[in-house]
Structures are given as structure tokens and as C-alpha cells.
Design a protein around this motif. Sequence first.
Motif, PDB file in Angstrom:
ATOM      1  N   LYS A 187       0.863  -1.179   0.000  1.00  0.00           N
ATOM      2  CA  LYS A 187       0.000   0.000   0.000  1.00  0.00           C
ATOM      3  C   LYS A 187       0.902   1.232   0.000  1.00  0.00           C
ATOM      4  O   LYS A 187       2.025   1.203   0.510  1.00  0.00           O
ATOM      5  N   PRO A 188       0.442   2.331  -0.584  1.00  0.00           N
ATOM      6  CA  PRO A 188       1.284   3.541  -0.648  1.00  0.00           C
ATOM      7  C   PRO A 188       1.430   4.196   0.723  1.00  0.00           C
ATOM      8  O   PRO A 188       0.571   4.035   1.595  1.00  0.00           O
ATOM      9  N   ILE A 189       2.523   4.927   0.925  1.00  0.00           N
ATOM     10  CA  ILE A 189       2.676   5.674   2.177  1.00  0.00           C
ATOM     11  C   ILE A 189       1.889   6.972   2.057  1.00  0.00           C
ATOM     12  O   ILE A 189       1.730   7.518   0.960  1.00  0.00           O
ATOM     13  N   HIS A 190       1.359   7.457   3.177  1.00  0.00           N
ATOM     14  CA  HIS A 190       0.466   8.608   3.112  1.00  0.00           C
ATOM     15  C   HIS A 190       1.095   9.909   3.597  1.00  0.00           C
ATOM     16  O   HIS A 190       0.421  10.924   3.648  1.00  0.00           O
ATOM     17  N   TYR A 191       2.359   9.874   3.986  1.00  0.00           N
ATOM     18  CA  TYR A 191       3.018  11.144   4.316  1.00  0.00           C
ATOM     19  C   TYR A 191       4.525  10.984   4.221  1.00  0.00           C
ATOM     20  O   TYR A 191       5.046   9.880   4.314  1.00  0.00           O
ATOM     21  N   ALA A 192       5.193  12.113   4.014  1.00  0.00           N
ATOM     22  CA  ALA A 192       6.657  12.120   3.951  1.00  0.00           C
ATOM     23  C   ALA A 192       7.183  12.718   5.249  1.00  0.00           C
ATOM     24  O   ALA A 192       6.946  13.896   5.529  1.00  0.00           O
ATOM     25  N   PRO A 193       7.868  11.952   6.070  1.00  0.00           N
ATOM     26  CA  PRO A 193       8.332  12.449   7.373  1.00  0.00           C
ATOM     27  C   PRO A 193       9.366  13.560   7.228  1.00  0.00           C
ATOM     28  O   PRO A 193      10.151  13.578   6.284  1.00  0.00           O
ATOM     29  N   GLU A 194       9.323  14.471   8.164  1.00  0.00           N
ATOM     30  CA  GLU A 194      10.285  15.574   8.188  1.00  0.00           C
ATOM     31  C   GLU A 194      10.865  15.704   9.591  1.00  0.00           C
ATOM     32  O   GLU A 194      10.268  15.270  10.566  1.00  0.00           O
ATOM     33  N   GLY A 195      12.032  16.298   9.679  1.00  0.00           N
ATOM     34  CA  GLY A 195      12.614  16.620  10.978  1.00  0.00           C
ATOM     35  C   GLY A 195      13.052  15.439  11.814  1.00  0.00           C
ATOM     36  O   GLY A 195      13.231  15.567  13.024  1.00  0.00           O
ATOM     37  N   ARG A 196      13.229  14.275  11.207  1.00  0.00           N
ATOM     38  CA  ARG A 196      13.649  13.117  11.986  1.00  0.00           C
ATOM     39  C   ARG A 196      15.129  13.212  12.321  1.00  0.00           C
ATOM     40  O   ARG A 196      15.939  13.720  11.542  1.00  0.00           O
ATOM     41  N   GLU A 197      15.475  12.705  13.504  1.00  0.00           N
ATOM     42  CA  GLU A 197      16.857  12.611  13.963  1.00  0.00           C
ATOM     43  C   GLU A 197      17.243  11.130  13.978  1.00  0.00           C
ATOM     44  O   GLU A 197      16.361  10.251  13.922  1.00  0.00           O
ATOM     45  N   PRO A 198      18.554  10.828  14.075  1.00  0.00           N
ATOM     46  CA  PRO A 198      18.958   9.417  14.117  1.00  0.00           C
ATOM     47  C   PRO A 198      18.225   8.594  15.175  1.00  0.00           C
ATOM     48  O   PRO A 198      17.949   7.411  14.970  1.00  0.00           O
TER      49      PRO A 198
END
Length: 304
Positions: free
Chosen positions: A58-69
Amino acid sequence: MLSKPWSLLYLLLFIVLAYVVYHVQFSSTTTPSHVYQLTEKIALELAVIQQFKKVESKPIHYAPEGREPRHVLQKAREVMLRVQTLRSLNNLANESEPLLTVRTVTPENVWQLANQILSATRELKSDIHPAATIAEVPFVSGKTPSDVYRNLIIINHMLESLGAPTHQPKDVYRIVLTLIDDLETIRLSLHIPCDFHALPVTLDKRPSDVYARGFQLHQTVNKLHAKLGAKDAIIDRSLVANTGKHEPADVLELMNNILANVADIKAALPITRPTILSPKVMDKKPVDVFAKVEKAIAITECML
């Protein structure tokens, strides 16, 4: 002429020193781009199995931002647990659950776990479709932790398409219990007394209700994160980008990000006790998860 025992001792010391030098050098040069390359390899291995089984993700519904390791590492742990579930369904042996040790997370830490996932996935592919070959994946510079995180979301969906069970409220409940245990560890280390009162919870809770309350917990934990001196205390608004119907997987996504931030608080204090993943539980409902999120908020607010 050195005696044989001394020769063996010097050889052993040389090996140890060579390992230390390599490890330090590798740690300082590992970037999110190196981890991204590994996730691309994992996705290719799984794509071969998908083609063999004629299934799609199934497709992903959002593109994550601001993630850290630290967020990426927690997401990788989630993926590793699902890989192990899929291996069990195919009668393959599993490793022990990834340990959540206390540390400031670096790309190299994520690379190590991603490499374990790749090995486990390759064995799974070899068992299901041994004749398939995988192309080499080129190295692409300039990738960020958020890029790696997005690939891990894609991999998660691929695993689900191949038969890994969908996330249920009981999986979220387990993570929230783990969160509560870590928050209590922090509270006790700071010697902060709290008087908790059980709050009434209506029985008609849905995953979207848990998500909304979970985001309140996310904000509260980030306030504590900033107060106790941990770095990069941010509120990632993209977590609530999917404002429509929420699934347990969405709530789990949120809770794992919160758990990563709580782990960062422990590292900043510092607390050496590792995060202990709570045991698996039987079937739970959204209302059960909601009640535990309320407790986690109460513990966090007590420390502010």
C-alpha cells in the motif's frame, strides 16, 4: 626470538587495536547516506519476494520531516521486529529483540541495526526465492535521517504485503507501557514525588482519539526534553499530516517517535538503565491504550 605465547599475545593486541581504529574511523564517517543505501538494498530483497508472490505494498500517506537518528533507530527496531515475525511465519530462526540501550544515537548505530535487518531479509529471500539475484545499489550522497525514515516506512509496508500481521491496539499498548516505564525511571532518578489520580475514560475511544491524545503527550514530552537539557527538542507537525481516519499503525508511529525522545532524555541526564520493551499482551482496545496515554501524560506533566 619471542616465545610462542608472547607472539600470540602481540597478535591478539594487534587485532584488538585494528578493530578499535576501524570502529572509530567507521563511526566518524558513517552518514545517513550509508544507512539509506542499506535500506535500498533491503527494499530490493523484499521486492524480489513481492514479485515472486505477486503482491504489492500500500502507498505511504506522508513524507516524514525533521527526523533525527534516534527516531530512525526506533523505526528500524519496529521494522526488525516485523522482519522477525515474518521469518517465524516462514519457520526461520530469530534473534533476540533489539536492545534499547541508553546512548546518544549516531548514524553508525542505525547502520548496525539496518545491516542486521538486511542479513535477516536476505536469508528470508533466499528461503522463499533462492534463484533470484539482486542488483548492486549505488551510493547516493546528501541523504538525511528523514530520507532513511521514509524508506523504513516503505519497507514496513512491504513486509505487511508479504504477510507480516497489521499493527493492532495491543502493539501500541505495549509501546505505551514501555514509555511509562521509561518516564517513571526518569521521575525516580530526579526524585520527583507525584500524586496520580485515575482519570475517567469513556468506552467509545477510536484510534483517532488515541492519536490526538498521543500528540498531546508528544508535545508534553518535548517540553520535558527541552527542560532537562536534551538537544533538538522539536514538535514534528508532519506527524499529524494525516488528519483523516487513523489506524493503529499511525498511533504506533507516533508512540515510537515519543519513545525515541524519551530515550534521548535518559541519555542527557544521564541514566544508564536500558529501555526494557514491555512483554507482549493479549488483545487490547483503543480505550485501553487511551488510558495508558493519559497516565504517561500525567507522569510527564508532574516533572515539568
